[in-house]
Design an enzyme around this catalytic site. Structure first.
Site, mmCIF file in Angstrom:
data_model
loop_
_atom_site.group_PDB
_atom_site.id
_atom_site.type_symbol
_atom_site.label_atom_id
_atom_site.label_comp_id
_atom_site.label_asym_id
_atom_site.label_seq_id
_atom_site.Cartn_x
_atom_site.Cartn_y
_atom_site.Cartn_z
ATOM 1 C CG ASP A 253 -1.974 -1.074 1.172
ATOM 2 O OD1 ASP A 253 -2.141 -1.686 0.102
ATOM 3 O OD2 ASP A 253 -2.641 -1.297 2.198
ATOM 4 C CG ASP B 251 -13.007 -1.926 -0.217
ATOM 5 O OD1 ASP B 251 -12.442 -3.025 -0.355
ATOM 6 O OD2 ASP B 251 -12.721 -0.919 -0.877
#
EC number: 5.3.1.16
Length: 234
Positions: free
Chosen positions: A9, A131
């Site tokens: 990330d 998500d």
């Protein structure tokens, strides 16, 4: 055999992890993105590397394209990229740069016709990222509610040639507390599209349990930075 996809990330070209997707929880990782790619590339069991442009996800347009392009040259492993991808031209730019797969989240939720078009244009190369807190879908870097139900939405996608559905249980992400096995298993049963589990994975036992649920692949975040996770793997 379930596939292993370690995650990188990025915020400002720095490898970080967030907890529950909260940007004020940013934690710099011990390895740089370059070091992580070199480390993961030594394992035959790593099928691909998962890279997310976190600021891109929040800002709604890609921010790390040039840096990710430089990372692509460091490995022969497949790479998938997500975060801020909102247009066909962005997808084409990533593919032209050697990225193997693109991940679409918010844009695909807000415009399912566009998602279908991208999946049919690039069959098997577009992954849909969903998500959720429980069954409630979030968008724009997990910061906005949608009032959409996870299972109802996913059932709409059954005839789309997606590479897979990446499911992140936000409450588990970055906590090393184990995936939400119950919801993940239900999602696998609710769709014919391959399901990829993300969030909370701690160790190989979690991977084995996900495999027993017929999960296609697991995205490993913080745990991938621990040598103990890789013990016995080649």
């Amino acid at each position: 055999m379930i596939e292993l996809w370690p995650a990188i990330d990025l915020i400002g070209s720095t490898s970080v992890r967030l907890t529950e997707g909260k940007y004020d929880s940013e934690e710099k990782m011990s390895r740089s993105a370059e070091e992580s790619i070199a480390y993961y590339s030594q394992f035959e069991c790593v099928n691909r590397i998962h890279i997310v442009d976190l600021i891109g996800a929040k800002a709604q347009h890609a921010r790390e394209f040039d840096y990710i392009k430089s990372l692509r040259r460091l490995t022969t492993k497949d790479i998938e990229v997500g975060g801020g991808i909102r247009t066909k031209s962005q997808i084409m730019d990533y593919f032209a740069a050697g990225i193997n797969y693109c991940i679409v989240g918010t844009k695909g939720i807000q415009d399912t016709d566009w998602l279908k078009e991208m999946a049919h244009t690039f069959p098997g190369r577009i992954y849909f990222s969903v998500d959720a807190y429980g069954e409630d879908i979030k968008v724009n870097g997990w910061e906005e509610d949608t009032e959409l139900n996870l299972f109802s939405f996913v059932k709409q996608l059954s005839d789309i040639p997606l590479g897979g559905i990446i499911y992140t249980h936000i409450a588990k992400d970055g906590k090393m507390s184990g995936p939400n096995f119950e919801l993940t298993g239900q999602l696998v049963k609710a769709t014919t599209i391959p399901v990829i589990a993300s969030g909370g994975i701690r160790h190989q036992q979690d991977i084995q349990r996900l495999a027993s649920l017929n999960v296609h692949a697991a995205i490993i975040g913080k745990a991938a930075h621990q040598a103990s996770f890789w013990e016995g793997l080649k």
